[in-house]
Motif scaffolding. Structure first.
Motif, PDB file in Angstrom:
ATOM      1  N   VAL A  92      -0.657   5.512  -6.752  1.00  0.00           N
ATOM      2  CA  VAL A  92       0.475   4.567  -6.809  1.00  0.00           C
ATOM      3  C   VAL A  92       0.220   3.004  -7.306  1.00  0.00           C
ATOM      4  O   VAL A  92      -0.412   2.301  -6.465  1.00  0.00           O
ATOM      5  CB  VAL A  92       1.159   4.469  -5.421  1.00  0.00           C
ATOM      6  CG1 VAL A  92       2.515   3.600  -5.467  1.00  0.00           C
ATOM      7  CG2 VAL A  92       1.415   6.043  -4.900  1.00  0.00           C
ATOM      8  N   PRO A  93       0.762   2.649  -8.444  1.00  0.00           N
ATOM      9  CA  PRO A  93       0.497   1.363  -8.857  1.00  0.00           C
ATOM     10  C   PRO A  93       1.325   0.354  -7.902  1.00  0.00           C
ATOM     11  O   PRO A  93       2.236   0.619  -7.727  1.00  0.00           O
ATOM     12  CB  PRO A  93       0.953   1.401 -10.329  1.00  0.00           C
ATOM     13  CG  PRO A  93       1.811   2.496 -10.390  1.00  0.00           C
ATOM     14  CD  PRO A  93       1.445   3.303  -9.421  1.00  0.00           C
ATOM     15  N   ILE A  94       0.650  -0.733  -7.689  1.00  0.00           N
ATOM     16  CA  ILE A  94       1.223  -1.960  -6.839  1.00  0.00           C
ATOM     17  C   ILE A  94       0.892  -3.229  -7.641  1.00  0.00           C
ATOM     18  O   ILE A  94       0.035  -3.705  -7.588  1.00  0.00           O
ATOM     19  CB  ILE A  94       1.037  -2.104  -5.500  1.00  0.00           C
ATOM     20  CG1 ILE A  94       1.270  -0.495  -4.614  1.00  0.00           C
ATOM     21  CG2 ILE A  94       1.752  -3.011  -4.750  1.00  0.00           C
ATOM     22  CD1 ILE A  94       0.642  -0.286  -3.509  1.00  0.00           C
ATOM     23  N   ALA A  95       2.046  -3.693  -8.445  1.00  0.00           N
ATOM     24  CA  ALA A  95       1.628  -5.079  -9.318  1.00  0.00           C
ATOM     25  C   ALA A  95       1.534  -6.210  -8.239  1.00  0.00           C
ATOM     26  O   ALA A  95       1.951  -5.927  -7.091  1.00  0.00           O
ATOM     27  CB  ALA A  95       2.974  -5.280 -10.121  1.00  0.00           C
ATOM     28  N   VAL A  96       1.028  -7.185  -8.753  1.00  0.00           N
ATOM     29  CA  VAL A  96       0.739  -8.292  -7.973  1.00  0.00           C
ATOM     30  C   VAL A  96       1.959  -8.860  -7.327  1.00  0.00           C
ATOM     31  O   VAL A  96       3.246  -8.840  -8.184  1.00  0.00           O
ATOM     32  CB  VAL A  96      -0.041  -9.302  -8.681  1.00  0.00           C
ATOM     33  CG1 VAL A  96       0.421  -9.951  -9.845  1.00  0.00           C
ATOM     34  CG2 VAL A  96      -0.463 -10.416  -7.877  1.00  0.00           C
ATOM     35  N   ASP A  97       2.205  -9.243  -6.342  1.00  0.00           N
ATOM     36  CA  ASP A  97       3.206  -9.751  -5.477  1.00  0.00           C
ATOM     37  C   ASP A  97       4.527  -8.918  -5.594  1.00  0.00           C
ATOM     38  O   ASP A  97       5.676  -9.308  -5.524  1.00  0.00           O
ATOM     39  CB  ASP A  97       3.760 -11.364  -6.127  1.00  0.00           C
ATOM     40  CG  ASP A  97       2.634 -12.272  -5.722  1.00  0.00           C
ATOM     41  OD1 ASP A  97       2.189 -12.298  -4.829  1.00  0.00           O
ATOM     42  OD2 ASP A  97       2.633 -13.171  -6.842  1.00  0.00           O
ATOM     43  N   ALA A  98       4.406  -7.695  -5.795  1.00  0.00           N
ATOM     44  CA  ALA A  98       5.510  -6.512  -5.621  1.00  0.00           C
ATOM     45  C   ALA A  98       5.220  -5.622  -4.482  1.00  0.00           C
ATOM     46  O   ALA A  98       4.160  -5.886  -3.549  1.00  0.00           O
ATOM     47  CB  ALA A  98       5.464  -5.841  -6.819  1.00  0.00           C
ATOM     48  N   ALA A  99       6.188  -4.979  -4.032  1.00  0.00           N
ATOM     49  CA  ALA A  99       6.152  -3.999  -3.184  1.00  0.00           C
ATOM     50  C   ALA A  99       6.593  -2.698  -3.347  1.00  0.00           C
ATOM     51  O   ALA A  99       7.068  -2.472  -4.434  1.00  0.00           O
ATOM     52  CB  ALA A  99       7.192  -4.262  -1.936  1.00  0.00           C
ATOM     53  N   HIS A 100       6.130  -1.838  -2.596  1.00  0.00           N
ATOM     54  CA  HIS A 100       6.294  -0.060  -3.010  1.00  0.00           C
ATOM     55  C   HIS A 100       6.614   0.255  -1.543  1.00  0.00           C
ATOM     56  O   HIS A 100       5.675   0.347  -0.753  1.00  0.00           O
ATOM     57  CB  HIS A 100       4.952   0.483  -3.526  1.00  0.00           C
ATOM     58  CG  HIS A 100       5.606   1.799  -3.944  1.00  0.00           C
ATOM     59  ND1 HIS A 100       6.104   2.208  -5.204  1.00  0.00           N
ATOM     60  CD2 HIS A 100       5.305   3.154  -3.380  1.00  0.00           C
ATOM     61  CE1 HIS A 100       6.195   3.552  -5.080  1.00  0.00           C
ATOM     62  NE2 HIS A 100       5.530   3.759  -4.012  1.00  0.00           N
ATOM     63  N   GLU A 101       7.618   1.132  -1.341  1.00  0.00           N
ATOM     64  CA  GLU A 101       8.171   1.756  -0.171  1.00  0.00           C
ATOM     65  C   GLU A 101       7.865   3.135  -0.089  1.00  0.00           C
ATOM     66  O   GLU A 101       8.200   3.853  -0.922  1.00  0.00           O
ATOM     67  CB  GLU A 101       9.799   1.549   0.070  1.00  0.00           C
ATOM     68  CG  GLU A 101      10.221   1.796   1.225  1.00  0.00           C
ATOM     69  CD  GLU A 101      11.736   1.570   1.593  1.00  0.00           C
ATOM     70  OE1 GLU A 101      12.008   1.774   2.679  1.00  0.00           O
ATOM     71  OE2 GLU A 101      12.360   1.164   0.913  1.00  0.00           O
ATOM     72  N   PHE A 102       7.381   3.511   0.905  1.00  0.00           N
ATOM     73  CA  PHE A 102       6.979   4.928   1.081  1.00  0.00           C
ATOM     74  C   PHE A 102       7.695   5.492   2.182  1.00  0.00           C
ATOM     75  O   PHE A 102       8.077   4.934   3.357  1.00  0.00           O
ATOM     76  CB  PHE A 102       5.607   5.188   1.765  1.00  0.00           C
ATOM     77  CG  PHE A 102       4.510   4.980   0.771  1.00  0.00           C
ATOM     78  CD1 PHE A 102       3.842   6.151   0.110  1.00  0.00           C
ATOM     79  CD2 PHE A 102       4.116   3.670   0.246  1.00  0.00           C
ATOM     80  CE1 PHE A 102       2.762   5.867  -0.866  1.00  0.00           C
ATOM     81  CE2 PHE A 102       2.908   3.641  -0.633  1.00  0.00           C
ATOM     82  CZ  PHE A 102       2.439   4.912  -1.339  1.00  0.00           C
TER      83      PHE A 102
END
Length: 171
Positions: A92-102
């Motif tokens: 799962v890519p997570i860009a800098v200063d971004a969020a990813h919700e599981f």
């Protein structure tokens, strides 16, 4: 004795919900798992990941001593409109200063081959493996009563906060 267990569970919920875990610039917020039965062979966990490492990264795997294997899973609709669950290939890519919700009904951590039941109030140790940040150990509380969206943070000021943190107040 039950009062002590209840007190510990309440304290763990308060501590884990109140302060996101930050390690190596990766922040984990609101990590919880669903309880399981003695006959269950699998379980699931949900959380919010935020990348404050200064570089794009990718969650490539996870592990825990409560399961033989932990996979990054997703729910996706197939060509026939049927929702299917399966492993996320490539991470799962997570860009800098971004969020990813599981979250329930979406991406999640899938515990396969449970070694014991996941019981209400338990704290599960999970290691998240990032391509660049490396291993990040987190505590995941088993909370059967948690509702989707409970405990999630308001990220509306997130971008401005990060720019201020890095000395750029132009936003």
């Amino acid at each position: 004795m039950k009062l002590i267990s209840l007190t510990r569970a309440v304290c763990a919920i308060v501590l884990l919900s109140a302060a996101p875990l930050a390690a190596q610039g990766m922040m984990v917020h609101d990590a919880y798992a669903r309880s399981s039965t003695a006959a269950s062979t699998s379980g699931a966990a949900f959380l919010m990941l935020m990348n404050h490492t200064g570089a794009d990264d990718r969650l490539v795997g996870a592990s825990s001593d409560v399961a033989e294997k932990v996979e990054l899973h997703q729910h996706a609709e197939d060509a026939n409109g049927v929702m299917r669950m399966g492993e996320i290939e490539g991470g799962v890519p997570i860009a800098v200063d971004a969020a990813h919700e599981f979250k329930r009904g979406g991406d999640h951590l899938m515990f396969l081959g449970l070694k014991r039941p996941l019981e209400q109030g338990d704290i599960i140790k999970v290691t998240l493996e990032f391509e660049k940040a490396g291993p990040v150990e987190i505590d995941v509380i088993v909370d059967q009563d948690r509702q989707p969206g409970h405990g999630t943070m308001d990220h509306s000021g997130h971008d401005k906060m990060n720019h201020a943190k890095h000395g750029d107040m132009s936003n």
